[in-house]
Design an enzyme around this catalytic site. Sequence first.
Site, PDB file in Angstrom:
ATOM      1  N   ALA A 264      -3.045  -6.333  21.497  1.00  0.00           N
ATOM      2  CA  ALA A 264      -2.967  -6.612  20.100  1.00  0.00           C
ATOM      3  C   ALA A 264      -3.561  -8.138  19.696  1.00  0.00           C
ATOM      4  O   ALA A 264      -3.385  -8.963  20.747  1.00  0.00           O
ATOM      5  CB  ALA A 264      -1.414  -6.389  19.903  1.00  0.00           C
ATOM      6  N   PRO A 265      -3.766  -8.421  18.710  1.00  0.00           N
ATOM      7  CA  PRO A 265      -4.165  -7.384  17.409  1.00  0.00           C
ATOM      8  C   PRO A 265      -5.417  -6.736  17.561  1.00  0.00           C
ATOM      9  O   PRO A 265      -5.884  -6.091  16.518  1.00  0.00           O
ATOM     10  CB  PRO A 265      -4.042  -8.541  16.363  1.00  0.00           C
ATOM     11  CG  PRO A 265      -4.543  -9.781  16.750  1.00  0.00           C
ATOM     12  CD  PRO A 265      -4.147  -9.967  18.223  1.00  0.00           C
ATOM     13  N   GLY A 267      -8.639  -7.698  18.553  1.00  0.00           N
ATOM     14  CA  GLY A 267     -10.046  -8.752  18.620  1.00  0.00           C
ATOM     15  C   GLY A 267     -11.065  -8.164  19.389  1.00  0.00           C
ATOM     16  O   GLY A 267     -12.077  -7.748  19.237  1.00  0.00           O
ATOM     17  N   LYS A 268     -10.417  -8.406  20.703  1.00  0.00           N
ATOM     18  CA  LYS A 268     -11.689  -7.968  21.668  1.00  0.00           C
ATOM     19  C   LYS A 268     -11.752  -6.445  21.911  1.00  0.00           C
ATOM     20  O   LYS A 268     -12.809  -5.915  22.107  1.00  0.00           O
ATOM     21  CB  LYS A 268     -11.195  -8.704  23.163  1.00  0.00           C
ATOM     22  CG  LYS A 268     -10.878  -9.830  23.052  1.00  0.00           C
ATOM     23  CD  LYS A 268     -10.757 -11.003  24.196  1.00  0.00           C
ATOM     24  CE  LYS A 268     -10.346 -12.358  23.962  1.00  0.00           C
ATOM     25  NZ  LYS A 268      -9.094 -12.520  23.185  1.00  0.00           N
ATOM     26  N   ASP A 330      -6.221  -9.499  28.811  1.00  0.00           N
ATOM     27  CA  ASP A 330      -6.352 -10.778  28.088  1.00  0.00           C
ATOM     28  C   ASP A 330      -4.919 -11.079  28.119  1.00  0.00           C
ATOM     29  O   ASP A 330      -4.214 -10.784  27.324  1.00  0.00           O
ATOM     30  CB  ASP A 330      -6.877 -10.314  26.727  1.00  0.00           C
ATOM     31  CG  ASP A 330      -7.060 -11.645  25.939  1.00  0.00           C
ATOM     32  OD1 ASP A 330      -6.949 -12.642  26.450  1.00  0.00           O
ATOM     33  OD2 ASP A 330      -7.191 -11.385  24.602  1.00  0.00           O
ATOM     34  N   CYS A 383      -6.569 -17.927  26.821  1.00  0.00           N
ATOM     35  CA  CYS A 383      -7.004 -18.829  26.251  1.00  0.00           C
ATOM     36  C   CYS A 383      -6.056 -20.092  26.297  1.00  0.00           C
ATOM     37  O   CYS A 383      -5.811 -20.955  25.723  1.00  0.00           O
ATOM     38  CB  CYS A 383      -6.611 -18.477  24.559  1.00  0.00           C
ATOM     39  SG  CYS A 383      -5.149 -18.102  24.109  1.00  0.00           S
TER      40      CYS A 383
HETATM   41  C1  LIG Z   1      -3.607 -13.134  24.239  1.00  0.00           C
HETATM   42  S1  LIG Z   1      -2.671 -11.924  23.503  1.00  0.00           S
HETATM   43  C2  LIG Z   1      -4.048 -10.405  23.251  1.00  0.00           C
HETATM   44  C3  LIG Z   1      -5.018 -10.678  22.329  1.00  0.00           C
HETATM   45  C4  LIG Z   1      -5.905  -9.665  22.213  1.00  0.00           C
HETATM   46  N1  LIG Z   1      -6.665  -9.301  23.268  1.00  0.00           N
HETATM   47  C5  LIG Z   1      -7.026  -9.809  21.086  1.00  0.00           C
HETATM   48  O1  LIG Z   1      -8.219  -9.921  21.508  1.00  0.00           O
HETATM   49  O2  LIG Z   1      -6.844  -9.457  20.064  1.00  0.00           O
HETATM   50  C6  LIG Z   1      -1.565 -11.041  24.593  1.00  0.00           C
HETATM   51  C7  LIG Z   1      -0.902  -9.900  24.144  1.00  0.00           C
HETATM   52  O3  LIG Z   1      -0.122  -9.310  25.366  1.00  0.00           O
HETATM   53  C8  LIG Z   1       0.794  -8.639  24.902  1.00  0.00           C
HETATM   54  N2  LIG Z   1       1.640  -8.267  26.209  1.00  0.00           N
HETATM   55  C9  LIG Z   1       2.361  -9.321  26.892  1.00  0.00           C
HETATM   56  N3  LIG Z   1       2.979  -8.532  28.012  1.00  0.00           N
HETATM   57  C10 LIG Z   1       2.494  -7.525  28.240  1.00  0.00           C
HETATM   58  C11 LIG Z   1       2.850  -6.216  29.017  1.00  0.00           C
HETATM   59  N4  LIG Z   1       3.593  -6.367  29.948  1.00  0.00           N
HETATM   60  N5  LIG Z   1       2.081  -5.047  28.706  1.00  0.00           N
HETATM   61  C12 LIG Z   1       1.311  -5.019  27.521  1.00  0.00           C
HETATM   62  N6  LIG Z   1       1.069  -5.813  26.606  1.00  0.00           N
HETATM   63  C13 LIG Z   1       1.674  -7.132  27.092  1.00  0.00           C
HETATM   64  C14 LIG Z   1       1.506  -9.678  23.862  1.00  0.00           C
HETATM   65  O4  LIG Z   1       2.210  -8.692  23.034  1.00  0.00           O
HETATM   66  C15 LIG Z   1       0.028  -9.828  23.270  1.00  0.00           C
HETATM   67  O5  LIG Z   1      -0.131  -9.265  21.817  1.00  0.00           O
END
Ligand SMILES: C[S@@+](CC[C@H](N)C(=O)[O-])C[C@H]1O[C@@H](n2cnc3c(N)ncnc32)[C@H](O)[C@@H]1O
Length: 451
Positions: A264-265, A267-268, A330, A383
């Site tokens: 989420a959200p 992008g990748k 990510d 990041c």
């Molecule tokens: C850096 S953001 C991801 C951005 C996304 N990849 C993008 O490019 O739009 C990290 C995400 O990891 C999720 N997250 C954290 N711990 C997690 C878990 N144990 N399982 C799944 N998602 C998790 C968070 O809710 C957050 O949305």
Amino acid sequence: MSAGAREAGGTTGAASRAAAVRAVALVLGRGQTLEVALAAAEPAAADRPLAQALAFGALRFGHRLKRIATTLAGRPWQGLAAEVQALLLVGLFQLEYGAAPEHAAVSTTVDAARLVGAGRAAGLVNACLRRFLRERAALVAAADQKLEGRSSHPEWLVAALKRDWPAEAWQVLEADNEHPPLVLRANARRTTRAALAEELAALGHPSRPVPFAPAALVLDAPVDVRRLPPFLEGRCSVQDAAAQLAAPLLGARPGERVLDACAAPGGKACHVLEAEPGLAELVALDLDADRAARITQNLGRLGLSATVVAGDALDPAVPDARPFERILLDAPCSGTGVIRRHPDIKWLRRPADIGPLAARQRELLAALWPRLAPGGRLVYATCSVLRAENAAVIEAFLAATPAAVDVTESASLAVPGLPPRPTPAGPGLVLLPGLAGTDGFYYACLERRAH
Ligand SMILES: C[S@@+](CC[C@H](N)C(=O)[O-])C[C@H]1O[C@@H](n2cnc3c(N)ncnc32)[C@H](O)[C@@H]1O
């Protein structure tokens, strides 16, 4: 309301200052993100651009201004209420960095004190701002004696950057304080980068391509994308060029099953789908159900489809136990690579956060690895620009996992023209703000030996 309170363009000077102060106080006092705080501050539409600019500026340069404010107030920073801290930062930001006439900046900020219910501090704020105007040179020189003031970063982060990037730390610190460019990604399913650039130019928004990110366009000037037809009609997304390296490094091919474990959200995940229409399936997983809903929205806008799941990447049965040929992790991180876009990170992140974040990153990596098909590729991304969350995580993982091979070098051939790498290198690919013109990012590409 004083004479300086109403400015050109119909905005009410004190009202926009008050909204900025409310937002900054929510960040400083309650630990909210600036995005959430600005929404909660509810500026009127006419006040929003100025309120946003003041809140971003006050937090971006706040560690320098805080040192000045502490001297002016004659009290330790922690002894001031969050509203007073915010009033001083917003006021001093305008005087040191702003374009408004000084008398208007002072009087509207004093008026804002009353609007935010801190009327009792109006006299203090007025006295501090006026003294700043009289003694500016000496106050600024004193604030700049320490790197915290000169760089406008918290001391612990300056120390961490100097330790991790002795040659590049100052460039990173300076780049963190710049206004980030707006970067778009052309949706390869619906347009090309060249066609998107033409469309944008015809709308009055010239742009330039990024050499190493084939879908990326940097706009010459910022624009509200929510009013831009190519965005509304799904021909582009907002994404920094560094984040646009995930899809080519993952290198997903037709027929493959892909897991974006922290999606989420989206992008990748959306970029991976745009780049390769022939995937068997892309599972976009996120722990946070509200954020997962935003993946679905983005897929819809861009005309893409994926299996969106709200669930825990640590659970080996989510969404099922079948292996994936490609996994993107990510990982949640300190965000220290995206400070220019989120100056609140300077205030919200603490040195004590880094150890637990790295532990969670190691845990996610260890949990996802067994789900990778033999011969498959996992891309670890953050990041963050801190070694503890990047190379150190990968070094420990490689040492403990004989079946894992670091293929970042060969995978990077898919993105020719990459900017210079900082030293010391270590495993993976590091992009530092200030060196690449991008956000700070880290990627490591790991393949699982087939036998
Ligand atoms: C850096 S953001 C991801 C951005 C996304 N990849 C993008 O490019 O739009 C990290 C995400 O990891 C999720 N997250 C954290 N711990 C997690 C878990 N144990 N399982 C799944 N998602 C998790 C968070 O809710 C957050 O949305």
